[in-house]
Design an enzyme around this catalytic site. Sequence first.
Site, PDB file in Angstrom:
ATOM      1  CG  ASP A  89      -1.807   1.120   1.422  1.00 51.80           C
ATOM      2  OD1 ASP A  89      -1.770   2.042   0.593  1.00 51.80           O
ATOM      3  OD2 ASP A  89      -2.585   1.103   2.400  1.00 51.80           O
ATOM      4  CB  CYS A 126      -9.068   3.936   7.663  1.00 51.76           C
ATOM      5  SG  CYS A 126      -9.655   2.243   7.440  1.00 51.76           S
TER       6      CYS A 126
END
Length: 299
Positions: A89, A126
């Site tokens: 990521d 998030c």
Amino acid sequence: MLYSTVPAHEKRRLFRERLASGELLRFPGAFNPLSARLIERKGFEGVYISGAVLSADLGLPDIGLTTLTEVAARGQQIARMTDLPAIIDADTGFGEPMNVARTIQTLEDAGLAGTHIEDQVNPKRCGHLDGKAVVDEDTAIKRIRAAADARRDPNFLIMARTDIRAVEGMDAATDRAKALVDAGADAIFPEAMRTLEEFAAIRDAVDVPILANMTEFGKSELFSVDQLRSVGVNIVIWPVSLLRIAMGAASRALDTLIEDGHLTSRLGEMQHRADLYDLIDYEQYNHFDQDVFNFQIAR
């Protein structure tokens, strides 16, 4: 012994071959190098390295506080410990398009098989929290074009993650996915899909592999591998699951220490020392130095 003997470029080539086959590839999230080796030992097809896990490992929230240097260093530690391909990521690419380009080459050098760049506004959140904001299409496209132009190994996977579904809905998500593929994305990560039908809509919209994020306590239902396969998903990740399980077990063990003063009742839940030594190939080090391994582990 030591690290994987499979070169990074070979991991990438083999990964792209399997991805092109159309099969669904399972990428559990590793929270450290040892867990990556366990993922390989259990027979999975790849390893995922989550930004949420990397930040949590540092005691930080997943809001873009980690740096490229921190992410690449941890990614290298994990990727080199397994023969499996590792996807990492890269959040929003750590800056403007030129920073995104540097990010790609740094992750290539770290031995990763691929990464995803998202279209959130910095500071990011998030993907399964409310209150996200996404950049305009032109900015999102520039990030992916910079990533695709910067890579030197054509097998390094450039994946575009889009968070727009939670902000503007599914029609915007399919439009954004198409635009990101046109910009050079090799795969699409549609974040926070709520139903199988939404995954199917993305599948119908693009002709590149798509990824499903099966993170617990989020926006998506926790679909099975078979359910995701049935709608054409190509990669499924469980990004934080192993960390959550490990931390849950650690918390219960500490409670037991407080209550009982010992962990005798928890021995059956622990990885045995013999299993740990087997996982890290302790005995193989004996070929280099007889004094390193010169004993037997009793079960």
